[in-house]
Scaffold this active site. Structure first.
Site, mmCIF file in Angstrom:
data_model
loop_
_atom_site.group_PDB
_atom_site.id
_atom_site.type_symbol
_atom_site.label_atom_id
_atom_site.label_comp_id
_atom_site.label_asym_id
_atom_site.label_seq_id
_atom_site.Cartn_x
_atom_site.Cartn_y
_atom_site.Cartn_z
ATOM 1 N N GLY A 34 0.834 -1.196 0.000
ATOM 2 C CA GLY A 34 0.000 0.000 0.000
ATOM 3 C C GLY A 34 0.867 1.244 0.000
ATOM 4 N N GLN A 39 2.969 9.850 1.565
ATOM 5 C CA GLN A 39 4.264 9.145 1.542
ATOM 6 C C GLN A 39 5.133 9.563 0.362
ATOM 7 O OE1 GLN A 39 2.289 5.064 2.168
ATOM 8 N NE2 GLN A 39 4.268 4.874 3.135
ATOM 9 N N CYS A 78 6.033 -0.447 6.890
ATOM 10 C CA CYS A 78 5.602 0.724 6.118
ATOM 11 C C CYS A 78 6.770 1.165 5.240
ATOM 12 C CB CYS A 78 5.199 1.841 7.072
ATOM 13 S SG CYS A 78 4.655 3.337 6.241
ATOM 14 N N LEU A 79 6.492 1.484 3.980
ATOM 15 C CA LEU A 79 7.559 1.915 3.062
ATOM 16 C C LEU A 79 8.267 3.167 3.584
ATOM 17 C CD1 LEU A 79 5.867 1.369 -0.439
ATOM 18 C CD2 LEU A 79 7.736 0.045 0.546
ATOM 19 N N HIS A 120 -4.461 0.701 7.360
ATOM 20 C CA HIS A 120 -3.126 1.306 7.493
ATOM 21 C C HIS A 120 -3.014 2.540 6.585
ATOM 22 C CE1 HIS A 120 1.480 0.826 7.691
ATOM 23 N NE2 HIS A 120 1.302 1.685 6.705
ATOM 24 N N GLU A 121 -3.509 2.436 5.354
ATOM 25 C CA GLU A 121 -3.402 3.553 4.402
ATOM 26 C C GLU A 121 -4.347 4.699 4.774
ATOM 27 O OE1 GLU A 121 -0.847 3.555 2.472
ATOM 28 O OE2 GLU A 121 -0.418 1.474 3.021
ATOM 29 N N HIS A 124 -2.661 6.876 7.143
ATOM 30 C CA HIS A 124 -1.685 7.793 6.541
ATOM 31 C C HIS A 124 -2.343 9.119 6.148
ATOM 32 C CE1 HIS A 124 2.205 5.894 6.247
ATOM 33 N NE2 HIS A 124 1.721 4.793 5.719
HETATM 34 NI NI NI Z 1 2.583 2.938 5.557
#
Ligand code: NI
Length: 152
Positions: A34, A39, A78-79, A120-121, A124
């Site tokens: 995701g 991000q 998480c990226l 999770h997204e 963000h």
């Molecule tokens: Ni993330």
């Protein structure tokens, strides 16, 4: 920017089809599941999700309509916080309403990994990270390790 709240997208014009495509590419490059606008420095309410066995999905201006009472623990990463993993407790199912990259509204009921990634997204877009959803001692331990590794 990861701590700021993302803005509603109005209107959902043709530019978002391209942005969504770029985000899906970045998601695949990063081998993530995701990726949300903030991000990549885009403070807009958009994220993309691609989990195993499913197609890539684009969510614009998402609202969580319903979450299950049933909670489940699952290890998240998480990226934006590379190398950090932690068990996070979240609802096991979610119903979400959003628009796709063509501006079409849809509602999706998700469970399993897909529900996990959607939640999770969505976080963000509110400036919330998964490490905010674990206990403070555990968070401090993880962040200390992360900082030490980053300086090394
Ligand atoms: Ni993330």
């Amino acid at each position: 920017m990861l701590r700021q709240k993302a803005e509603l997208i109005r209107p959902i014009d043709a530019a978002y089809k391209k942005i969504a495509g770029t985000m899906i590419e970045a998601l695949h490059d990063g081998k993530g599941v995701g990726l949300a606008g903030p991000q990549i420095g885009l403070m807009k309410r958009i994220f993309v999700v691609h989990v195993d066995g499913d197609e890539p999905r684009v969510f614009i201006n998402p609202s969580i309509i319903e979450t299950s009472q049933d909670l489940v623990k699952y290890e998240e990463g998480c990226l934006s916080i590379p190398g950090v993993w932690a068990d996070v407790v979240r609802p096991s199912q979610v119903r979400v309403q959003a628009w796709n990259e063509r501006g079409r509204p849809f509602t999706l009921a998700a469970s399993g990994i897909l529900a996990r990634v959607i939640l999770h997204e969505c976080d963000h877009l509110e400036g919330v990270l998964f490490i905010d959803r674990i206990s403070a001692p555990k968070r401090n331990r993880i962040l200390t390790k992360f900082e030490r590794r980053r300086r090394a």
